[in-house]
Design an enzyme around this catalytic site. Structure first.
Site, PDB file in Angstrom:
ATOM      1  N   ASP A 107       3.662  -1.278  17.675  1.00 17.24           N
ATOM      2  CA  ASP A 107       2.266  -1.670  18.055  1.00 17.24           C
ATOM      3  C   ASP A 107       1.405  -0.462  18.111  1.00 17.24           C
ATOM      4  OD1 ASP A 107      -0.157  -2.641  18.795  1.00 17.24           O
ATOM      5  OD2 ASP A 107       0.612  -3.966  19.968  1.00 17.24           O
ATOM      6  N   LYS A 131      -9.934  -1.172   6.831  1.00 18.11           N
ATOM      7  CA  LYS A 131     -10.290  -2.625   6.478  1.00 18.11           C
ATOM      8  C   LYS A 131     -10.887  -2.990   7.767  1.00 18.11           C
ATOM      9  CE  LYS A 131      -7.258  -6.160   6.753  1.00 18.11           C
ATOM     10  NZ  LYS A 131      -5.982  -7.010   5.986  1.00 18.11           N
ATOM     11  N   TRP A 154       0.968  -1.240  -0.005  1.00 16.39           N
ATOM     12  CA  TRP A 154       0.053  -0.147   0.021  1.00 16.39           C
ATOM     13  C   TRP A 154       0.870   1.411   0.002  1.00 16.39           C
ATOM     14  CZ3 TRP A 154      -5.271   0.178   2.769  1.00 16.39           C
ATOM     15  CH2 TRP A 154      -6.130  -0.691   2.470  1.00 16.39           C
TER      16      TRP A 154
END
Length: 206
Positions: free
Chosen positions: A96, A161, A62
């Site tokens: 993260d 998503k 992407w």
């Protein structure tokens, strides 16, 4: 033995996948590039000079599409907890996204500026337990939406998503509070058996 057969079947399907072959031929790091390309072309997501934030970027397909689309005057900031091979023109942060320190590092490289587009292909470590996977996926999508509230310019767009399931409609309503229009996209490169969808928030309200 069943899991071994399943693995062999997946590998065979992956090798025979037209999008995998096309990605290898065209130099993209994964078939996911064509998911973004299709949506971007349909909805005119990119323009030269944009600042793009790519969440869940590894292995980088992407970000490759984003770099091609924004050109030399644009900026791409990529983030993932997995390592990503460097891409010329992209700034990569490994960590993260759920951790405050990682978010602070991303905010630092943005240097007080807001993004013109946020794209998120973040996915949890899938367990095969549908309810759990869907819940974890929605949590990541909510974090990405919260990031947009602070760091996406008004009038700009957000692609994320999500996974079909019980929380899908509630999350879409959350997005509708922040964007003038929210549409569902299921690109051709998304496998038919996959429960993944993409929600596109158009024109951030505030």
């Amino acid at each position: 033995m069943k899991s071994a057969r399943t693995s062999r079947a997946w590998i065979k399907a992956h090798i025979n996948d037209n999008f995998v072959r096309k990605a290898n031929h065209e130099g993209y790091r994964s078939r996911a590039a064509y998911k973004l390309q299709e949506i971007a072309e349909r909805d005119a997501l990119f323009s030269p000079g944009m600042t793009v934030v790519d969440l869940g970027a590894s292995p980088g397909s992407w970000s490759q599409v984003a770099l091609e689309s924004v050109g030399p005057t644009g900026k791409v900031f990529a983030l993932d907890m997995l390592d990503m091979q460097s891409l010329p023109g992209a700034t990569f942060i490994q960590g993260d996204f759920r951790e405050n320190g990682v978010l602070a590092a991303l905010e630092k490289v943005l240097d007080g500026k807001r993004a013109d587009l946020v794209i998120s292909d973040m996915s949890p470590n899938l367990t095969g337990i549908r309810v759990s996977d869907q819940a974890h996926g929605m949590y990541l999508a909510e974090l990405a939406l919260m990031f947009c509230r602070e760091h996406l310019n008004p009038g700009e767009n957000f692609l994320v998503k999500v996974f079909q399931g019980s929380d899908f409609e509630a999350f879409r309503q959350l997005m509708q509070a922040d964007f003038a229009k929210v549409v569902i996209r299921k690109p051709k490169a998304s496998r038919d058996r996959s429960k993944e969808l993409y929600l596109l928030g158009l024109e951030k309200i505030i």
